[in-house]
Scaffold this active site. Structure first.
Site: not given
Ligand code: GLC
Length: 741
Positions: A289
């Site tokens: 993430d």
């Molecule tokens: C965020 C989210 C994830 C998302 C990623 C990119 O923190 O937890 O679901 O796809 O970052 O934006």
């Protein structure tokens, strides 16, 4: 000499690669260490994060001309599309290419309710209904139709991977991202996610099934330690991922921020390699993430192949570990190979000439139709709904005039417009009470003028007071009263058991009581519409004659809600989660979001007894049970049969429309295990189906197939799946049938 040889072979390779698909095995030996690190650590590290960016999150601006100018100068908020020369501003992540070997970049963008990129140059995308709506439809064919359209926008705007679906379990109704997730039930969540992935990937673009795993809350999400038994992991929290991976084969998986039993998910070898790959056969790549900047060395070793969006520290960490001999370069090669195999399928690598002009009008219609299929009719006393044609409507509630279409955070979508309920009702030919509408229009306009220009949050217009005199006059002059209650939630925070969130605010409470009395005195129906991504306390429901849960239904919200209120569409949605009479009835309410005894840890004490499994085990009757939903017609069930066809339980049942209006019925199949010395849920959802539109009097025989293996429980002592032998009971509505296994 060696350098020359390397150069020649690289040139030869580059020539061949343009002519044919990527030959991963022969390309790996040609890559330098830096190039390998460039493939696994994202491109964001190559730009300056703007000084005003909040810690950990790049700044967002709505001045897209400014953004594009900054991007052109390679200094811009968020991840720059450095290697795509800004062709898709606003993507969340990007891979650094190795041009000399014909390895292109790869673009990753959010999110579950639609593609999120900068709307510069009119690059708007469709805000489709959110996860809870798709799950409430109990219709995998519908979900696939929605995501075929969504995936088309991903492809036609030049993106390779959509960072979706999000499939974490609704362990507790207060989780801020429940709007993006599907259900408290792992089978429903897994099947909806599978359909979602099939639809997106049918366009030749990828998905990223997330957040793996046990990301059941937003409080302290970057490190909370979820203490979960292996049985609860396998039967509840990992199950949706297992179903989606084995049935739909997502190109990628996104590991979660949190810890699972003491180990960061992105460094969890048991999760990312033993279970995900060795047991389930996952053959794509795993990305972190965003800004989950744990230890790159441990992440690569665990099987987390790509570190997004990429930081200098991570790149240095990996290089140092390789050079110090702590990280065997074969781990890096394995991650590079997994990523390149996915890249080889991507539109960018295959030089797809994207149009930048998907058919947004056609997709808006798909969004509208899908939203109607997921709305849940919770109450309809004396057939208050549907509204009479051309009825006069007094429409109350700020949300009615500034509807909520999606949640906040990365799951938000840069849509071109939204249709609020006032517009939707007017489009459907209803006559709105001007005095009430003018009052709200002015109120909403003045409140919206105060909204911050900020992508990350979705501000909500506060409610305004309704006087008794106003309510009385409106009840006299109109045929119906409608009041919309809205709630916003999203990434980075959980909801609270406070007035204005889980409970009604004092103002909402007084408005509902005032309106209920006035319309009841005038013998006119009073209807409440719920506009939120999840659920709330319902102890006020006696005040309404009808209640429609519209969720966060996407940009066509107002039209879709009007389609259902008017009876143009007969509601067929069912609750994908339990609505309790009292918040304390939820098994997880005792400790959400943090255990009292160990800071930073959450003990999943309820184990497998999440949602209806817990209510059944504790003998607690909910306000509105899992699977609940009314229709404008009625359905009867008959002739249920079960047989065991070579390891697959075949269940058939006949559904008949016994009412006066055409309608669709969601058919839910539960199974109850024979008596055993292991704690078992009283019943578990083992299958579901949606009938076609049945005319009054028409019948349809529905078949649901359940692999016998899917009935097993996980024995933690022997660490294996087991099937309790004996008489199994299958239930659909008021029908039951037995099968000895
Ligand atoms: C965020 C989210 C994830 C998302 C990623 C990119 O923190 O937890 O679901 O796809 O970052 O934006």
């Amino acid at each position: 000499m060696k350098k020359k040889l390397l150069l020649v072979s690289a040139l030869l390779y580059a020539v061949t690669v343009c002519a044919q698909s990527l030959n991963v095995d022969s390309i790996i030996p040609l890559l330098t260490l830096d190039e390998k690190i460039n493939i696994v650590v994202g491109a964001n590290r190559l730009i300056e994060t703007p000084p005003d960016a909040a810690p950990g999150m790049p700044a967002r601006t709505t001045d897209w001309d400014e953004v594009n100018k900054l991007r052109a100068e390679k200094i811009a908020p968020g991840v720059i599309t450095a290697f795509s020369e800004g062709r898709v501003p606003g993507v969340a992540g990007e891979m650094i290419p190795v041009e000399r070997l014909g390895i292109t970049t790869m673009l990753l963008a959010d999110g579950p309710a639609g593609l999120r990129i900068d709307p510069a140059n009119d690059h708007y995308a469709t805000a489709f209904p959110t996860g809870a709506v798709l799950a409430s439809s109990f219709d995998t064919n519908l979900v696939e139709k929605v995501t075929e359209a969504m995936g088309n926008e991903v492809k036609e705007y030049g993106v390779d991977i959509l960072l979706a679906p999000a499939v974490n379990i609704h362990r507790n109704p207060l989780c801020g991202r429940n709007f993006e997730y599907y259900s408290e039930d792992p089978l429903l969540a897994g099947k909806i996610a599978s359909a979602y992935i099939r639809g997106i990937q049918s366009n030749g673009v990828g998905t990223s099934l997330k957040h793996f795993a046990v990301n059941s809350q937003e409080t302290m999400r970057n490190g909370v330690n979820a203490n979960v038994s292996e049985r609860a992991l396998r039967e509840i929290y990992l199950r949706p991922f297992e179903i989606a991976v084995t049935e739909a084969h997502p190109w990628t998986i996104m590991s979660s921020y949190n810890k699972v039993n003491g180990i960061m998910a992105s460094e969890h070898r048991w999760l990312l390699s033993d279970v995900l790959r060795d047991e389930w056969g996952f053959d794509g790549f795993v990305m972190t993430d965003w800004w989950a900047e744990q230890n790159g060395e441990r992440q690569i070793k665990a099987g987390n192949d790509m570190l997004m969006p990429g930081t200098d520290r991570q790149a240095k960490e990996i290089r140092d570990a390789i050079e110090a001999g702590r990280l065997d370069e074969r781990f890096l090669d394995l991650s590079v190979a997994r990523i390149l195999k996915v890249l080889a399928k991507s539109p960018t690598y295959n030089r797809y000439e994207y149009s930048d002009s998907p058919d947004l009008a056609a997709h808006a219609q798909i969004a509208r139709d899908a939203a109607t299929e997921g709305m849940v009719l919770l109450k309809n006393d004396n057939s208050a709904l549907p509204l009479k044609k051309k009825a006069k409507v007094a429409l109350f509630g700020s949300m009615s005039y500034d509807i909520l279409v999606g949640g906040s955070g990365s799951g938000n979508v840069n849509r071109k417009y939204k249709v609020s309920l006032d517009e939707g009702l007017a489009n459907a030919g209803f006559r709105l009470d001007r005095k009430i509408s003018d009052k709200y229009a002015a109120h909403v306009a003045s409140e919206k003028a105060k909204f911050p220009e900020n992508f990350w949050t979705v501000p909500v217009v506060p409610e305004t007071d309704i006087t008794e005199a106003e309510a009385k006059r409106a009840a006299k002059d109109n045929d119906f009263g409608i009041y919309t209650i809205g709630r916003m939630a999203g990434e980075g925070g959980d909801r609270r058991t406070e007035p204005g969130d889980w409970y009604l605010s004092d103002l909402e409470k007084s408005n509902i009581e005032t309106l209920s009395k006035a319309f009841r005195d005038a013998k006119k129906p009073f209807i409440v519409v719920l506009n939120m991504g999840n659920i709330m306390d319902m102890n006020w429901d006696g005040a309404a004659d009808a209640i429609l849960h519209a969720w966060l239904p996407g940009q066509e919200a107002g039209n879709a809600i009007a389609d259902v209120l008017s009876g143009k569409v007969n509601p067929s949605g069912r609750l994908p989660m339990t609505i309790a009479k009292d918040y304390s009835d939820y098994p997880s309410s005792k400790d959400f979001p943090m255990s009292n005894n160990t800071p930073g840890t959450l003990d999943y004490n309820e184990d497998i007894f999440v949602g209806y499994r817990g209510f059944d085990a504790n003998g607690i009757t909910p306000a509105y049970p899992f699977g609940y939903g009314l229709s404008y017609t009625t359905f009867g069930y008959s002739d249920m049969k079960v047989d065991n066809n070579d390891g697959v339980a075949n269940i058939t049942v006949t559904v008949t429309n016994t009412g006066k209006k055409p309608g669709k019925e969601a058919v839910l199949l539960f199974a109850s295990a024979p008596e055993t010395n292991v704690a078992m849920p009283k019943r578990e959802l083992r299958g579901f189906a949606k009938t076609s539109l049945l005319q009054p009097g028409a019948s349809e025989t529905v078949t649901i197939e359940v692999p016998v293996d899917a009935l097993r429980y996980f024995d933690e002592f022997d660490r294996e799946w087991k099937l309790p032998a004996g008489q199994w009971q299958f239930t659909i509505a008021d029908q039951t049938a037995g099968l000895t296994l």
